[in-house]
Design a protein around this motif. Structure first.
Motif, PDB file in Angstrom:
ATOM      1  N   LEU A 100     104.767  33.082 -32.902  1.00 42.30           N
ATOM      2  CA  LEU A 100     106.174  32.850 -32.565  1.00 42.30           C
ATOM      3  C   LEU A 100     106.690  33.904 -31.588  1.00 42.30           C
ATOM      4  O   LEU A 100     107.461  33.584 -30.669  1.00 42.30           O
ATOM      5  CB  LEU A 100     107.034  32.839 -33.836  1.00 42.30           C
ATOM      6  N   LEU A 101     106.286  35.164 -31.765  1.00 42.82           N
ATOM      7  CA  LEU A 101     106.687  36.196 -30.807  1.00 42.82           C
ATOM      8  C   LEU A 101     106.194  35.848 -29.402  1.00 42.82           C
ATOM      9  O   LEU A 101     106.908  36.042 -28.415  1.00 42.82           O
ATOM     10  CB  LEU A 101     106.153  37.571 -31.225  1.00 42.82           C
ATOM     11  N   LYS A 102     104.998  35.308 -29.314  1.00 46.71           N
ATOM     12  CA  LYS A 102     104.414  34.986 -28.007  1.00 46.71           C
ATOM     13  C   LYS A 102     105.037  33.729 -27.409  1.00 46.71           C
ATOM     14  O   LYS A 102     105.530  33.734 -26.278  1.00 46.71           O
ATOM     15  CB  LYS A 102     102.903  34.816 -28.167  1.00 46.71           C
ATOM     16  N   ASP A 103     105.038  32.645 -28.175  1.00 44.37           N
ATOM     17  CA  ASP A 103     105.380  31.346 -27.609  1.00 44.37           C
ATOM     18  C   ASP A 103     106.867  31.013 -27.681  1.00 44.37           C
ATOM     19  O   ASP A 103     107.355  30.168 -26.924  1.00 44.37           O
ATOM     20  CB  ASP A 103     104.588  30.232 -28.313  1.00 44.37           C
ATOM     21  N   TYR A 104     107.587  31.645 -28.604  1.00 48.67           N
ATOM     22  CA  TYR A 104     109.006  31.329 -28.792  1.00 48.67           C
ATOM     23  C   TYR A 104     109.904  32.438 -28.252  1.00 48.67           C
ATOM     24  O   TYR A 104     110.852  32.177 -27.521  1.00 48.67           O
ATOM     25  CB  TYR A 104     109.276  31.109 -30.286  1.00 48.67           C
ATOM     26  N   CYS A 159     113.825  38.959 -23.971  1.00 46.97           N
ATOM     27  CA  CYS A 159     113.507  38.162 -25.157  1.00 46.97           C
ATOM     28  C   CYS A 159     114.416  36.930 -25.225  1.00 46.97           C
ATOM     29  O   CYS A 159     115.571  36.969 -24.794  1.00 46.97           O
ATOM     30  CB  CYS A 159     113.752  38.965 -26.440  1.00 46.97           C
ATOM     31  N   HIS A 160     113.901  35.854 -25.811  1.00 43.68           N
ATOM     32  CA  HIS A 160     114.749  34.706 -26.151  1.00 43.68           C
ATOM     33  C   HIS A 160     115.927  35.216 -26.989  1.00 43.68           C
ATOM     34  O   HIS A 160     115.735  36.027 -27.898  1.00 43.68           O
ATOM     35  CB  HIS A 160     113.929  33.680 -26.939  1.00 43.68           C
ATOM     36  N   THR A 161     117.106  34.800 -26.688  1.00 45.76           N
ATOM     37  CA  THR A 161     118.404  35.196 -27.258  1.00 45.76           C
ATOM     38  C   THR A 161     118.983  36.441 -26.591  1.00 45.76           C
ATOM     39  O   THR A 161     120.110  36.806 -26.855  1.00 45.76           O
ATOM     40  CB  THR A 161     118.422  35.394 -28.794  1.00 45.76           C
ATOM     41  N   GLY A 162     118.215  37.134 -25.742  1.00 51.66           N
ATOM     42  CA  GLY A 162     118.797  38.181 -24.920  1.00 51.66           C
ATOM     43  C   GLY A 162     118.771  39.586 -25.465  1.00 51.66           C
ATOM     44  O   GLY A 162     119.418  40.476 -24.913  1.00 51.66           O
ATOM     45  N   ALA A 163     118.039  39.815 -26.549  1.00 54.23           N
ATOM     46  CA  ALA A 163     117.961  41.173 -27.108  1.00 54.23           C
ATOM     47  C   ALA A 163     116.767  41.279 -28.050  1.00 54.23           C
ATOM     48  O   ALA A 163     116.148  40.279 -28.419  1.00 54.23           O
ATOM     49  CB  ALA A 163     119.252  41.541 -27.843  1.00 54.23           C
ATOM     50  N   HIS A 164     116.511  42.516 -28.489  1.00 51.74           N
ATOM     51  CA  HIS A 164     115.413  42.810 -29.409  1.00 51.74           C
ATOM     52  C   HIS A 164     115.603  42.205 -30.794  1.00 51.74           C
ATOM     53  O   HIS A 164     114.650  42.091 -31.559  1.00 51.74           O
ATOM     54  CB  HIS A 164     115.298  44.327 -29.571  1.00 51.74           C
ATOM     55  N   LYS A 165     116.818  41.827 -31.143  1.00 49.35           N
ATOM     56  CA  LYS A 165     117.133  41.411 -32.513  1.00 49.35           C
ATOM     57  C   LYS A 165     116.227  40.299 -33.025  1.00 49.35           C
ATOM     58  O   LYS A 165     115.929  40.223 -34.221  1.00 49.35           O
ATOM     59  CB  LYS A 165     118.589  40.960 -32.607  1.00 49.35           C
ATOM     60  N   VAL A 166     115.773  39.439 -32.148  1.00 46.81           N
ATOM     61  CA  VAL A 166     115.006  38.263 -32.575  1.00 46.81           C
ATOM     62  C   VAL A 166     113.637  38.649 -33.151  1.00 46.81           C
ATOM     63  O   VAL A 166     113.079  37.920 -33.973  1.00 46.81           O
ATOM     64  CB  VAL A 166     114.871  37.253 -31.404  1.00 46.81           C
ATOM     65  N   ASN A 167     113.092  39.806 -32.759  1.00 42.16           N
ATOM     66  CA  ASN A 167     111.804  40.241 -33.337  1.00 42.16           C
ATOM     67  C   ASN A 167     111.909  40.314 -34.859  1.00 42.16           C
ATOM     68  O   ASN A 167     111.024  39.860 -35.590  1.00 42.16           O
ATOM     69  CB  ASN A 167     111.406  41.620 -32.805  1.00 42.16           C
ATOM     70  N   ASN A 168     112.990  40.910 -35.311  1.00 42.56           N
ATOM     71  CA  ASN A 168     113.220  41.102 -36.744  1.00 42.56           C
ATOM     72  C   ASN A 168     113.583  39.796 -37.449  1.00 42.56           C
ATOM     73  O   ASN A 168     113.115  39.531 -38.562  1.00 42.56           O
ATOM     74  CB  ASN A 168     114.326  42.145 -36.936  1.00 42.56           C
ATOM     75  N   ALA A 226     108.507  47.221 -34.598  1.00 39.26           N
ATOM     76  CA  ALA A 226     107.466  48.114 -34.077  1.00 39.26           C
ATOM     77  C   ALA A 226     106.653  47.481 -32.954  1.00 39.26           C
ATOM     78  O   ALA A 226     105.984  48.187 -32.192  1.00 39.26           O
ATOM     79  CB  ALA A 226     106.531  48.555 -35.208  1.00 39.26           C
ATOM     80  N   VAL A 227     106.730  46.164 -32.827  1.00 37.20           N
ATOM     81  CA  VAL A 227     106.034  45.487 -31.734  1.00 37.20           C
ATOM     82  C   VAL A 227     106.462  46.064 -30.386  1.00 37.20           C
ATOM     83  O   VAL A 227     105.679  46.085 -29.429  1.00 37.20           O
ATOM     84  CB  VAL A 227     106.277  43.952 -31.791  1.00 37.20           C
ATOM     85  N   ILE A 228     107.679  46.595 -30.302  1.00 41.74           N
ATOM     86  CA  ILE A 228     108.177  47.178 -29.043  1.00 41.74           C
ATOM     87  C   ILE A 228     107.303  48.357 -28.622  1.00 41.74           C
ATOM     88  O   ILE A 228     106.787  48.397 -27.493  1.00 41.74           O
ATOM     89  CB  ILE A 228     109.651  47.619 -29.186  1.00 41.74           C
ATOM     90  N   SER A 229     107.105  49.322 -29.522  1.00 43.02           N
ATOM     91  CA  SER A 229     106.310  50.501 -29.154  1.00 43.02           C
ATOM     92  C   SER A 229     104.815  50.197 -29.129  1.00 43.02           C
ATOM     93  O   SER A 229     104.058  50.845 -28.395  1.00 43.02           O
ATOM     94  CB  SER A 229     106.611  51.680 -30.083  1.00 43.02           C
ATOM     95  N   GLN A 230     104.377  49.209 -29.909  1.00 43.80           N
ATOM     96  CA  GLN A 230     102.966  48.795 -29.824  1.00 43.80           C
ATOM     97  C   GLN A 230     102.653  48.305 -28.411  1.00 43.80           C
ATOM     98  O   GLN A 230     101.602  48.639 -27.838  1.00 43.80           O
ATOM     99  CB  GLN A 230     102.678  47.697 -30.856  1.00 43.80           C
ATOM    100  N   GLU A 231     103.585  47.539 -27.836  1.00 40.72           N
ATOM    101  CA  GLU A 231     103.388  47.054 -26.463  1.00 40.72           C
ATOM    102  C   GLU A 231     103.526  48.180 -25.446  1.00 40.72           C
ATOM    103  O   GLU A 231     102.752  48.235 -24.476  1.00 40.72           O
ATOM    104  CB  GLU A 231     104.400  45.942 -26.152  1.00 40.72           C
ATOM    105  N   ILE A 232     104.500  49.073 -25.647  1.00 37.02           N
ATOM    106  CA  ILE A 232     104.684  50.180 -24.700  1.00 37.02           C
ATOM    107  C   ILE A 232     103.371  50.946 -24.536  1.00 37.02           C
ATOM    108  O   ILE A 232     102.985  51.313 -23.420  1.00 37.02           O
ATOM    109  CB  ILE A 232     105.808  51.141 -25.160  1.00 37.02           C
ATOM    110  N   LYS A 233     102.644  51.168 -25.638  1.00 31.42           N
ATOM    111  CA  LYS A 233     101.429  51.987 -25.592  1.00 31.42           C
ATOM    112  C   LYS A 233     100.379  51.394 -24.651  1.00 31.42           C
ATOM    113  O   LYS A 233      99.858  52.086 -23.765  1.00 31.42           O
ATOM    114  CB  LYS A 233     100.851  52.177 -27.004  1.00 31.42           C
TER     115      LYS A 233
END
Length: 393
Positions: free
Chosen positions: A50-54, A83-92, A208-215
């Motif tokens: 869902l993180l990838k495709d949505y 991100c879909h919806t315009g912010a980081h909030k959707v990850n959670n 945490a997906v944010i910093s996992q990707e940053i690395k």
């Protein structure tokens, strides 16, 4: 020192679960199950699909060339605004809706300040066909009208909080009351790293997906996983928790948390919790919060609805108290000017919350070879009316 949560739900002196007896079964059910559920391979597979495709992850790590030249260091932007919806909030909210499904919940409640978490919650409820009630301060409903319209279009019921300052704190109070009255079938999707354990840790894990990707993205661009600094705005602090998470126990990476000073830290119209707060309990956890001598919560103020909160999450309270993170407070004026500058240098209009993070470059000097990653946590569409009124555009 370890900066992750311990087995008792504490970050140093902060955290825990201070809740009414009526909520104990809900919180305990979550505490006993969240790590097991979240680490299940089937959960992880669905979450990341869902993180990838949505949602549209990974979000880019963008080198802001003109902004970097302007301030004389290397500035990368983690583009959570895409991100879909315009912010980081959707990850959670993706993570928590999957958690709620596995716990057999049928009804979702949430609180929202700037509206981004409300939109993200309404979005995943529509995706999963679940009932959605969002509590929002009456003042925030007026200043974030586009997001209110989005929530309603997505099928959510938006309930105004008319008590207190009619902002995020009061919306959270109303959501907790609802949860007490509907303990069996309802899951409360908290939008930040606040609330009783396990919420701060659970939300941080999903972000945490944010910093996992940053690395790995920084490794690709600079040949190193670790920047010199990670910068993020902090209200409750979920975008900052996500950006910091993989670096918490890497002391060579400086963490910079940017709070809202409002009209000035000592004006009585501020939300600079690290400077004005004392240890206390708010919304189910022990943390730093703004309060009077006799322990009454002080009304916060910020031009940004998402930073207009009288406390910070317990992880951030520990990062401040331990000295692991550097906290900087930014006024409304400095934040608005930084948002305009980024727009005109990079063609990216940031949310006003995020604009606070960009404002630090005016007062915090970096070396020419410093790599600074700024978490661009949200886009400015929702704030256009505020920008228009402020700058008379």
């Amino acid at each position: 020192m370890n900066y992750n949560v311990d087995v008792h739900g504490y970050y140093g002196d902060f955290g825990g679960a201070f809740i009414p007896e009526m909520l104990y079964p809900n919180v305990e059910e979550l505490r006993q199950n969240y790590i097991q559920i979240a680490s299940d391979p089937a959960f992880q597979e669905e979450f990341h699909a869902l993180l990838k495709d949505y949602v549209g992850r990974p979000t880019p790590l963008y080198f802001a060339k003109r902004f970097s030249e302007h301030y004389g260091c290397k500035v990368y932007l983690k583009r959570e605004d895409l991100c879909h919806t315009g912010a980081h909030k959707v990850n959670n909210t993706i993570g928590q809706i999957l958690m709620a499904k596995r716990l057999g919940k049928k009804r979702i409640i949430a609180e929202t300040g700037a509206g981004q978490h409300g939109v993200a919650t309404a979005t995943v409820c529509a995706l999963m066909g679940m009932e959605c009630i969002v509590y929002m301060g009456a003042i925030d409903i007026k200043r974030q009208a586009p997001n209110v319209a989005r929530m309603k279009m997505l099928g959510a019921k938006v309930v105004p909080a008319e008590s207190g300052s009619k902002t995020l704190k009061d919306a959270t109070n109303e959501a907790i009351r609802d949860w007490i009255n509907n303990p069996v079938d309802t899951h409360y999707i908290i939008g930040s790293v606040v609330g009783p354990h396990p919420y701060p840790d659970m939300v941080a894990r999903f972000q945490a997906v944010i910093s996992q990707e940053i690395k790995w993205q920084l490794e690709e661009k600079e040949g190193r996983e670790n920047p010199d600094y990670v910068v993020a705005c902090v209200g409750g602090g979920s975008n900052a928790a996500g950006a910091y998470y993989e670096y918490l126990n890497t002391p060579e990476v400086g963490l910079i948390a940017v709070e809202a000073a409002g009209k000035g830290v000592n004006t009585g119209e501020s939300a600079a919790t690290s400077q004005l707060g004392k240890s206390g309990i708010i919304h189910g956890s022990k943390t730093l919060l703004m309060q009077t001598e006799d322990g009454q919560i002080t009304e916060p103020y910020s031009i940004s609805a998402g930073l207009d909160y009288p406390g910070i999450g317990p992880m951030h309270a520990h990062l401040y108290a331990s000295g692991r993170a550097e906290f900087i407070s930014i006024t409304d004026k400095a934040a608005m000017e930084a948002g305009l500058l980024l727009s005109q240098l990079e063609g990216i209009i940031p949310a006003i919350e995020t604009s606070h993070a960009f404002a630090i470059f005016e007062e915090r000097k970096f070396k020419a070879d410093d790599i600074v990653v700024v978490n661009l946590s949200g886009r400015g569409d929702k704030d256009l009316n505020t920008y228009i009124e402020y700058f008379k555009l």
